[in-house]
Design a protein around this motif. Sequence first.
Motif, PDB file in Angstrom:
ATOM      1  N   THR A  65       0.852  -1.187   0.000  1.00  0.00           N
ATOM      2  CA  THR A  65       0.000   0.000   0.000  1.00  0.00           C
ATOM      3  C   THR A  65       0.882   1.229   0.000  1.00  0.00           C
ATOM      4  OG1 THR A  65      -1.651  -1.189   1.308  1.00  0.00           O
ATOM      5  CG2 THR A  65      -1.862   1.211   1.188  1.00  0.00           C
ATOM      6  N   GLY A 108       2.217   4.727   0.790  1.00  0.00           N
ATOM      7  CA  GLY A 108       2.047   5.601   1.942  1.00  0.00           C
ATOM      8  C   GLY A 108       2.495   7.023   1.709  1.00  0.00           C
ATOM      9  N   ARG A 158       3.931   0.402   2.379  1.00  0.00           N
ATOM     10  CA  ARG A 158       3.832  -0.457   3.562  1.00  0.00           C
ATOM     11  C   ARG A 158       3.399  -1.841   3.099  1.00  0.00           C
ATOM     12  NH1 ARG A 158       6.207   3.047   7.093  1.00  0.00           N
ATOM     13  NH2 ARG A 158       5.656   1.536   8.719  1.00  0.00           N
ATOM     14  N   ASP A 178       2.027  -5.753   4.034  1.00  0.00           N
ATOM     15  CA  ASP A 178       1.284  -6.563   4.999  1.00  0.00           C
ATOM     16  C   ASP A 178       1.020  -7.931   4.400  1.00  0.00           C
ATOM     17  OD1 ASP A 178       0.270  -4.757   7.400  1.00  0.00           O
ATOM     18  OD2 ASP A 178       0.114  -3.553   5.572  1.00  0.00           O
ATOM     19  N   GLY A 206       7.602  -5.144  13.058  1.00  0.00           N
ATOM     20  CA  GLY A 206       6.604  -5.654  12.129  1.00  0.00           C
ATOM     21  C   GLY A 206       7.063  -6.844  11.319  1.00  0.00           C
ATOM     22  N   ASP A 224       2.574  -3.888   8.456  1.00  0.00           N
ATOM     23  CA  ASP A 224       2.831  -2.451   8.326  1.00  0.00           C
ATOM     24  C   ASP A 224       4.331  -2.171   8.237  1.00  0.00           C
ATOM     25  OD1 ASP A 224       1.958   0.198   8.060  1.00  0.00           O
ATOM     26  OD2 ASP A 224       2.255   0.603  10.198  1.00  0.00           O
ATOM     27  N   ARG A 284       7.722  -0.922   6.443  1.00  0.00           N
ATOM     28  CA  ARG A 284       8.155   0.082   5.477  1.00  0.00           C
ATOM     29  C   ARG A 284       8.966  -0.574   4.368  1.00  0.00           C
ATOM     30  NH1 ARG A 284      12.356   3.574   4.227  1.00  0.00           N
ATOM     31  NH2 ARG A 284      11.774   5.753   3.826  1.00  0.00           N
TER      32      ARG A 284
END
Length: 341
Positions: free
Chosen positions: A111, A113, A119, A121, A157, A182, A184
Amino acid sequence: MLQSPAWPASARDVATADVEATAGRHGATPVDRLAVARTLASTTPVITAGTSGAVFATLAAVAAADVATARTVEPHLDALAILAQAGVPAPADATFGVFAAEAPGLRVDATEGGAGVFRLDGTKPWCSLASTLSHALVTAHVGDDRQLFAVDLRQPGVTVHDEAWVARGMPDVPSGPVDLVDVRAVPVGGPGWYLTRPGFAWGGIGVAACWWGGALGLARVLRSLAATRPDSELLQAALGVTVADLADAEDALAAAAARIDGTDDDTDWSFLAQVTRSRVRRAVDTVRERVVRTVGPAPLTADRAVAARVADLELYVLQDHGDRDLARIGRKVLEHGGVAW
């Protein structure tokens, strides 16, 4: 070590005996093997037209010394080449893996950011040495495409599941799944770029060079045994056909390297890579099975290095998908041609 006349000049410039000596030995720790990867990265060019022979020869020499070290070195060198092709600088002193496998029920989504940062997931399967590496290149889904991202594995994460790795081959190169929450990530190339660039196929041939080098090390076990029994025609015959099998695999690798270094822009790199990998795998499987059958149980039960090489190599070649990859070759021929006959 290199015998095929098809090798391009870049391969012949590699001091393979020195590379083998640098690559260490069976029983080295993952940290030791990553140190080898960093050392070789400082002396081995990134793969491109004009350097593939040097890269393949280096990887084969590492695997001839220790298969698990080659399994550690190969993705690090591949990652540095990918970053160079994308124009993305590699962090100083970083150690890299490439986590691009997919598995049913597991998926990583990216996604955006803002400011060029994404990010990630999800869960990524088959993440070799994730608990030891500093960074990885990870593929993730962006809409209908897959895109490659650089990830610092030391950030919050990232959860590594080494406990899922129960393999007898390469037991200290754990390749369990990694959970990303989440996390980076920095994009490396655009959507679809990683899988469609010629370097993807070239890297796949580099893996096959490791398989061939690993089989060379195993063939040396057979040669040593045959030397102690000079009257055994059975051992001589086994050694002779092993020489032929390994020469066929080497010719496949050398011809592929010559094609890459010759900058033939009309080449179907995906087809070339798959045919080369399949040729090498067939030879390596045959050599491994013949050596095990010929030398008997003693080396497999009394010599840790030989037992490890057999198990490591058997697992490593499973990166090729056997009949499914052969079917892929057949489909390509039926759809696009590609063979003279």
